[in-house]
Scaffold this motif. Structure first.
Motif, PDB file in Angstrom:
ATOM      1  N   TYR A 158     -18.533  37.328   0.653  1.00  0.00           N
ATOM      2  CA  TYR A 158     -19.306  36.419   1.527  1.00  0.00           C
ATOM      3  C   TYR A 158     -18.439  36.497   2.961  1.00  0.00           C
ATOM      4  N   HIS A 160     -17.015  34.549   4.864  1.00  0.00           N
ATOM      5  CA  HIS A 160     -15.722  34.003   5.437  1.00  0.00           C
ATOM      6  C   HIS A 160     -14.374  34.915   4.903  1.00  0.00           C
ATOM      7  N   GLN A 161     -14.951  35.732   4.042  1.00  0.00           N
ATOM      8  CA  GLN A 161     -13.925  36.664   3.493  1.00  0.00           C
ATOM      9  C   GLN A 161     -13.681  37.971   4.358  1.00  0.00           C
ATOM     10  N   SER A 163     -13.140  40.090   8.128  1.00  0.00           N
ATOM     11  CA  SER A 163     -12.548  40.022   9.576  1.00  0.00           C
ATOM     12  C   SER A 163     -13.849  40.156  10.758  1.00  0.00           C
TER      13      SER A 163
ATOM     14  N   TRP B 314     -18.901  29.746  -1.250  1.00  0.00           N
ATOM     15  CA  TRP B 314     -18.894  30.384   0.149  1.00  0.00           C
ATOM     16  C   TRP B 314     -18.240  29.376   1.222  1.00  0.00           C
ATOM     17  N   ASN B 316     -15.695  27.399   0.819  1.00  0.00           N
ATOM     18  CA  ASN B 316     -14.168  27.139   0.411  1.00  0.00           C
ATOM     19  C   ASN B 316     -13.275  28.248   0.509  1.00  0.00           C
ATOM     20  N   PRO B 317     -12.792  28.484   1.551  1.00  0.00           N
ATOM     21  CA  PRO B 317     -12.106  29.852   1.806  1.00  0.00           C
ATOM     22  C   PRO B 317     -10.852  29.745   0.877  1.00  0.00           C
ATOM     23  N   VAL B 339     -16.023  37.020  -6.409  1.00  0.00           N
ATOM     24  CA  VAL B 339     -15.052  36.648  -5.134  1.00  0.00           C
ATOM     25  C   VAL B 339     -14.033  37.254  -5.381  1.00  0.00           C
ATOM     26  N   GLU B 340     -13.558  38.061  -4.281  1.00  0.00           N
ATOM     27  CA  GLU B 340     -12.201  38.467  -4.308  1.00  0.00           C
ATOM     28  C   GLU B 340     -11.567  38.232  -2.950  1.00  0.00           C
ATOM     29  N   GLU B 341     -10.390  37.810  -2.921  1.00  0.00           N
ATOM     30  CA  GLU B 341      -9.641  37.626  -1.768  1.00  0.00           C
ATOM     31  C   GLU B 341      -9.356  38.704  -0.945  1.00  0.00           C
ATOM     32  N   ILE B 342      -9.684  38.798   0.196  1.00  0.00           N
ATOM     33  CA  ILE B 342      -9.405  40.097   1.133  1.00  0.00           C
ATOM     34  C   ILE B 342      -8.541  39.955   2.240  1.00  0.00           C
ATOM     35  N   PRO B 344      -7.519  40.235   5.960  1.00  0.00           N
ATOM     36  CA  PRO B 344      -8.456  40.209   7.238  1.00  0.00           C
ATOM     37  C   PRO B 344      -8.477  41.492   7.862  1.00  0.00           C
ATOM     38  N   ALA B 346      -8.989  45.730   8.332  1.00  0.00           N
ATOM     39  CA  ALA B 346      -9.888  46.679   7.560  1.00  0.00           C
ATOM     40  C   ALA B 346      -9.854  47.971   8.389  1.00  0.00           C
TER      41      ALA B 346
END
Lengths: 299, 346
Positions: A158, A160-161, A163, B314, B316-317, B339-342, B344, B346
């Motif tokens: 999504y 919000h994930q 940069s 989407w 709720n970060p 959903v994966e945590e990424i 910021p 890259a």
């Protein structure tokens, strides 16, 4: 050697650059802006934001628009996108007059404007779905565009994930997916940090090289304009008018290494003159008096 | 390193402290109530008669203000008759916590005083039914109308001035009218809840829809979205999480109308139960019933909040650790969006 060149430095083009411009001008005109004007109603009569803007952009040209704040560059691109109406003049794409927004003029906004409830891939699919393409086809297409902007591993994430730079790449892929004739970019990298911005500029040049699209790019960053553009349209404020059109003499392919070349520097100086004419005037200084001890100077 | 402060302007608290304070929020009123109930010299303004002595009009269990009781004792002593005895007590309308706690259970097991009256659970079911239909009918019309008003200025201008006007009329004022039109049973009660909720709902929903980022709409337009698609594919999904929260708040609103709705026509539901119990002076049961309403409200709200977080991933970060734990447990039984945590960068 010693014969004085009558041309100022920023107008001198190497033969290769001159030849490129000659070829470019033979390409068909994709977009024509014809005596465009825009007035806004104000308290003391109408305010003219744009006056008599005429411009022809050729196929696969990359044109940058710069100008001081309040010169109407955002109004101009919004009118071109169909999000605002001109009060006079008209706009043609491929010889046909436009009315309202259309996917033939894709737009990338400074604020990303990604749909937060859609994944990267679904965002890119949006324009294709609006065009009524079957979803399996749209998905395959979208996947290609996501790959092209280097976000293959983030297709199901999504917004919000991501940069800022990644978000803007999604926005570019989304705008390009419905195959627009013109890609309009309204200060797209303005909110990014310097490093990411430089990266995005080279990404954009790469994309532009490989995709059949004409780009109109708005920025207030002079270096960005020189680095990207074939031609730079310099606007001036009150009222917003075309001040000068500069054919950038920096040869392609472009890279940040050219920042120190004489062509680049000459163009930059010219843009500086046009945009900040009074930078060293006394009015630019603050009416401040010394508030520190003598001997405690920093300069 | 100093320990984080309890009172720092707009600073987050640690999860432990948050939970602690959440517990204290409930314990503090309970503590206050217990002190007033169990410590005799704090309040206890009455004397409960244990043994009437030779005062003719006193009965065991009768409550009398302390001053009056003292006077009676003095009179009895002066007359040389046996004085009454009693103990200090709080008024009957303030039962101690343990009595209410017991009533939470016994209220369900005691048969109604009058034959034909409803048991507590039947009353509750009736109330829930009223709320359910009232809220459903209101939402079925109010939400689409609100979305239209939020999306189209002409729809808003056409309906909102009138809605604003009706909104100020108190819903109970329509009670008599609704009884005349709809009879005396469930229907007028549902109607009161609809009237109480609907008009607010349209305005709240319209406002939420109007708050959708204009940039999203413009972006969609440049991607070829037409009017219908703008409403259904952009405005609706963009405002859905906020609409969901609005409905949660409005559901609480509907509950507040329940009590007035239930006295319309034939008194029914939890209100009838409360009124009956008050009439028989079983205030422990009254408190129990009110507490049960609170529990139902809190529970539905928490459940809805939890479902909301599942529905709108989407939005709720960063879900809290507790929530994430519950979510991952429940997720095994639900279809899951990847959903994966990424990081910021890259």
């Amino acid at each position: 050697m010693s014969t004085p060149d009558p041309l100022p430095e920023y107008l001198r083009q190497s033969p290769a650059v001159a030849e490129r411009f000659a070829k470019l001008k033979q390409r068909p005109v994709v977009m024509e802006i014809d005596h465009l004007g825009r007035q806004f109603p104000g308290a003391q009569g109408p305010v003219t934001a744009l006056r008599d803007i005429s411009l022809k952009i050729h196929r696969r040209e990359l044109v940058c628009v710069i100008g001081p704040s309040g010169c109407g560059k955002s109004t101009l691109i919004r009118i071109i996108a169909g999000l605002d109406e001109p009060t006079s003049g008209r706009m043609l794409v491929d010889g046909k007059e436009t009315s309202g927004p259309s996917p033939e003029r894709g737009m990338v906004f400074q604020g990303y404007t990604l749909f937060p409830w859609r994944t990267v891939k679904q965002n890119v699919m949006f324009g294709l779905q609006m065009a009524g393409r079957p979803s399996s086809e749209a998905e395959a297409d979208a996947r290609q565009w996501v790959d092209l902007v280097g976000l293959r591993n983030f297709a199901d994430n999504y917004p919000h994930q991501l940069s800022g730079g990644m978000k803007q790449r999604v926005a570019i892929a989304r705008a390009l997916a419905p195959n627009p004739r013109v890609l309009l970019m309204d200060e797209p990298f303005g909110a990014l940090d310097a490093q990411t911005r430089a990266q995005m500029q080279s990404h954009l040049l790469e994309i532009w090289r490989n995709v059949d699209v004409t780009i109109l790019f708005i920025t207030h960053d002079l270096d960005e304009a020189i680095l990207l553009a074939d031609r730079i349209i310099v606007l001036k404020a009150n009222p917003g008018e075309i001040h000068e059109v500069i054919e950038v003499p920096v040869p392609r392919p472009r890279s940040l290494d050219q920042l120190q070349t004489p062509e680049f520097q000459a163009t930059r100086r010219r843009l500086d003159e046009l945009i900040h004419p009074k930078l060293h005037a006394p009015s630019e200084h603050l009416p401040i008096t010394r508030l520190t001890q003598i001997g405690d100077d920093v300069e | 390193m100093s320990r984080p402060r309890w009172f720092a302007v707009r600073q987050e608290l640690s999860p432990t402290r948050r939970r602690l304070l959440g517990g204290v929020a409930f314990l503090l009123p309970l503590l206050l109530w217990s002190i007033v109930s169990y410590v005799p010299f704090i309040w206890h303004p009455n004397i409960k008669v244990i043994e009437p002595g030779e005062v003719s009009w006193m009965r065991p269990g009768l409550q009398i203000p302390r001053a009056d009781f003292a006077k009676e004792v003095a009179t009895a002593q002066a007359a040389g008759v046996r004085p009454p005895t009693g103990e200090r007590a709080n008024p009957i309308y303030l039962p101690p916590p343990h009595a209410v706690g017991r009533a939470l259970y016994t209220a369900f097991t005691t048969a109604p005083v009058l034959k034909g009256d409803l048991w507590l659970h039947e009353s509750l079911a009736m109330s829930l039914k009223t709320i359910f239909w009232g809220f459903l009918i209101s939402s079925a019309i109010g939400v689409p109308l609100g979305i239209l008003c939020g999306a189209f200025v002409s729809a808003s201008r056409l309906s909102e001035p009138f809605i604003d006007f009706v909104r100020y009329m108190p819903a109970p004022a329509f009670g008599a009218l609704m009884v005349a039109v709809l009879g005396i049973h469930l229907e007028p009660k549902v109607a009161i809840i609809v009237i109480g909720t609907f008009f607010q709902q349209v305005l709240v929903v319209a406002n939420t829809v109007r708050k959708v980022d204009g940039g999203l709409i413009e972006a969609a337009q440049t991607l070829g979205a037409k009017r219908r698609q703008l409403v259904l594919r952009v405005i609706l999904p963009a405002s859905l999480p906020d609409l969901y929260n609005d409905l949660r708040i409005l559901l609480g609103w509907a509950w507040t109308y329940l009590i007035v709705a239930e006295v319309v026509g034939v008194s029914s539901g939890i209100t009838f139960f409360i009124n009956q119990q008050a009439k028989y002076r079983s205030f422990d049961n009254v408190y129990a019933a009110i507490l049960i309403i609170g529990f139902i409200g809190l529970a539905t709200d928490q459940i809805l909040a939890f479902i909301g977080e599942r529905l709108f991933v989407w939005k709720n970060p960063r879900p809290s650790r507790v929530r994430r734990l519950i979510t991952s447990t429940v997720a095994r039984f639900l279809p899951r969006a990847p959903v994966e945590e990424i990081a910021p960068s890259a």
